[in-house]
Enzyme design. Structure first.
Site, PDB file in Angstrom:
ATOM      1  N   HIS A  40     -20.257  25.015 -25.008  1.00  0.00           N
ATOM      2  CA  HIS A  40     -19.533  23.765 -25.184  1.00  0.00           C
ATOM      3  C   HIS A  40     -18.348  23.724 -24.225  1.00  0.00           C
ATOM      4  O   HIS A  40     -17.544  24.650 -24.191  1.00  0.00           O
ATOM      5  CB  HIS A  40     -19.032  23.631 -26.635  1.00  0.00           C
ATOM      6  CG  HIS A  40     -20.136  23.504 -27.627  1.00  0.00           C
ATOM      7  ND1 HIS A  40     -19.940  23.676 -28.983  1.00  0.00           N
ATOM      8  CD2 HIS A  40     -21.444  23.214 -27.481  1.00  0.00           C
ATOM      9  CE1 HIS A  40     -21.094  23.499 -29.617  1.00  0.00           C
ATOM     10  NE2 HIS A  40     -22.008  23.225 -28.714  1.00  0.00           N
ATOM     11  N   GLN A 223     -27.017  24.002 -31.119  1.00  0.00           N
ATOM     12  CA  GLN A 223     -27.979  23.354 -30.241  1.00  0.00           C
ATOM     13  C   GLN A 223     -28.185  21.895 -30.688  1.00  0.00           C
ATOM     14  O   GLN A 223     -27.221  21.176 -30.819  1.00  0.00           O
ATOM     15  CB  GLN A 223     -29.295  24.140 -30.205  1.00  0.00           C
ATOM     16  CG  GLN A 223     -29.231  25.411 -29.377  1.00  0.00           C
ATOM     17  CD  GLN A 223     -28.550  26.570 -30.099  1.00  0.00           C
ATOM     18  OE1 GLN A 223     -28.595  26.712 -31.316  1.00  0.00           O
ATOM     19  NE2 GLN A 223     -27.890  27.419 -29.344  1.00  0.00           N
ATOM     20  N   ALA A 301     -23.535  25.311 -19.478  1.00  0.00           N
ATOM     21  CA  ALA A 301     -22.224  25.957 -19.610  1.00  0.00           C
ATOM     22  C   ALA A 301     -22.367  27.451 -19.859  1.00  0.00           C
ATOM     23  O   ALA A 301     -21.508  28.243 -19.488  1.00  0.00           O
ATOM     24  CB  ALA A 301     -21.439  25.299 -20.749  1.00  0.00           C
ATOM     25  N   ARG A 305     -27.761  27.092 -15.422  1.00  0.00           N
ATOM     26  CA  ARG A 305     -29.059  26.538 -15.035  1.00  0.00           C
ATOM     27  C   ARG A 305     -28.981  25.023 -14.901  1.00  0.00           C
ATOM     28  O   ARG A 305     -28.366  24.356 -15.731  1.00  0.00           O
ATOM     29  CB  ARG A 305     -30.127  26.879 -16.079  1.00  0.00           C
ATOM     30  CG  ARG A 305     -30.525  28.329 -16.135  1.00  0.00           C
ATOM     31  CD  ARG A 305     -31.668  28.557 -17.115  1.00  0.00           C
ATOM     32  NE  ARG A 305     -31.279  28.304 -18.489  1.00  0.00           N
ATOM     33  CZ  ARG A 305     -32.099  28.429 -19.530  1.00  0.00           C
ATOM     34  NH1 ARG A 305     -33.350  28.773 -19.340  1.00  0.00           N
ATOM     35  NH2 ARG A 305     -31.670  28.185 -20.759  1.00  0.00           N
ATOM     36  N   LYS A 333     -21.070  10.058 -21.996  1.00  0.00           N
ATOM     37  CA  LYS A 333     -21.393   9.957 -20.576  1.00  0.00           C
ATOM     38  C   LYS A 333     -21.885   8.575 -20.142  1.00  0.00           C
ATOM     39  O   LYS A 333     -22.772   8.465 -19.289  1.00  0.00           O
ATOM     40  CB  LYS A 333     -22.403  11.046 -20.190  1.00  0.00           C
ATOM     41  CG  LYS A 333     -21.837  12.452 -20.406  1.00  0.00           C
ATOM     42  CD  LYS A 333     -22.573  13.504 -19.616  1.00  0.00           C
ATOM     43  CE  LYS A 333     -21.874  14.856 -19.729  1.00  0.00           C
ATOM     44  NZ  LYS A 333     -22.497  15.894 -18.915  1.00  0.00           N
TER      45      LYS A 333
END
Length: 437
Positions: A40, A223, A301, A305, A333
């Protein structure tokens, strides 16, 4: 008031910012599942914090943070994170952080088994972070796990490491790995267990006592819903219950105590690792996917990847809303889409020429579904930092309203950038009521 925060897609929806934003209104922030495979990111002014085990509320003074019984904890990773935060001026002390005595430990042989498992699967690998999360949960379910409380008794810790390593080494060696030494593992873990002892508590009792006297609690998942071991895209899932129901199991708080559930979704979709992803931008759209990846900084984070990018999947998000019972949704976003001429939204799936009703339980079917898209116009202007809905371009407001209708849940918050202040709180929503706005 007790609110559960759950990612509604395949993770990385921006829970870190949202939990950080909400944490100042809650007294306690708790994590209920997962391990340090979660990543996070929290942006506070020009300071950036990357959290793996600790709840995002840790960056707020005066908040008590809880690592719940449903988590698996690598003690070495715990102190690495604590020490890194201390260097950034964030205190991680037993007065601020409680670790459940019932949580399970991740040990070095779990990491070795994780590597072995992925190598054995070959082309069918899950794409884990290789941090030992899955094998630790396997030991938990197999009733051979080592709980945090067990580690405080040296003889118990030593004997259980020896017992478990005997079986683990057979698998590791059979697949070309080097056998691990029980004595070395004990010597590594015993000092960490001694160091973590002041943090250990009966967090189930603590949380229920706090709830009983009316303290406010924010409960954070790691997750996301579509990675749930039961309800996600099995077998390309994590090893724990990521949905809101898992919050009961992973904290010990009864369901009737919860005030509501907040779902976190992006304005588009991403996925890390392997597994089906119906709306992924491939072939002709690959360049567009790269644009979104760069604008949204879509890199893990925890691992770095690159994330696979795709259009918003309203069909999958409706499913997530069903199984979690979202009261409200935080949409993150929005600003990433500012550069797009038009925006697609998946509103349904078709399989073998027929409309799909329920979310497919079989990953091979999910790989074959054809997304049904609706296309909306983009707004081609910056929304970065806007704090009121009325400030947004009309096409951006239309897009938000369309998503709300498509997933059958109100949108209570819109994020227009990574910082706390770059946020729109929608008046009259359940979320605004929880926050007293």
């Amino acid at each position: 008031m007790i609110v559960v925060v759950v990612g509604a897609q395949w993770g990385d929806e921006g829970k870190g910012k949202i939990v950080d934003l909400l944490a100042e209104r809650f007294e306690i922030v708790a994590r209920y599942q997962g391990g340090h495979n979660a990543g996070h990111s929290v942006q506070v002014g020009d300071r950036s914090f990357v959290l793996h085990l600790l709840p995002s509320g840790i960056v707020h003074e005066g908040r008590t943070c809880v690592l719940g019984n449903g988590m698996v904890i690598d003690p070495k990773a715990f102190f690495q994170e604590a020490d890194r935060l201390a260097e950034q001026g964030i205190k991680v002390t037993p007065e601020r952080v409680l670790v459940s005595s019932r949580a399970h430990l991740i040990l070095p042989y779990h990491r070795a088994l994780d590597h072995t498992s992925e190598e054995r699967l070959g082309n069918e690998k899950v794409g884990t972070t290789l941090r030992g999360i899955g094998p630790a949960y396997e030991d938990k379910a197999g009733r051979r796990g080592i709980r945090v409380a067990d580690a405080l008794v040296p003889d118990v810790l030593r004997s259980r490491i020896e017992r478990n390593l005997e079986d683990a080494n057979r698998i590791i060696v059979a697949y070309g790995g080097e056998a691990l030494d029980a004595g070395k593992i004990y010597d590594e873990i015993a000092p960490l267990a001694e160091r973590i002892e002041p943090f250990i508590a009966d967090t189930t009792h603590f949380l229920n006592k706090a709830a009983g006297i009316g303290r406010s609690i924010l409960i954070e998942g790691a997750q996301a819903a579509l990675l749930d071991v039961d309800h996600g895209t099995y077998p390309f899932v994590t090893s724990s219950s990521t949905t809101a129901g898992g919050a009961c199991i992973g904290t010990g708080i009864a369901p009737h105590r919860f005030t509501g559930v907040l779902g976190i979704v992006r304005t588009y979709t991403t996925r890390v690792g392997e597994g089906p992803f119906p709306t992924e931008m491939l072939k002709a759209e690959e360049e567009l996917g790269q644009l979104i990846r760069e604008r949204g900084r879509e890199y893990g984070a925890s691992t770095g990847r690159p994330r696979r990018c795709g259009w918003f999947d309203a069909f999958a998000t409706r499913y997530a809303a069903e199984i979690n019972g979202f009261s409200s949704v935080a949409l993150t976003k929005l600003d990433v889409l500012d550069a797009l001429d038009e925006i697609k939204v998946c509103v349904g799936y078709r399989l073998d020429g027929r409309d799909v009703e329920g979310f497919p339980p079989v990953s091979s079917d999910l790989r074959r579904v054809e997304p049904v898209y609706e296309t909306l116009p983009g707004w081609k202007t910056s929304t970065v930092g806007m704090t009121e809905l009325d400030q947004l371009p009309g096409a951006a407001r239309d897009y938000i309203e369309f998503l709300s209708r498509a997933i059958n849940v109100e949108i209570g918050l819109v994020s227009t950038g990574p910082e706390r202040a770059q946020t729109i709180l929608c008046q009259g929503s359940a979320l605004s009521r929880w926050l007293g706005e």
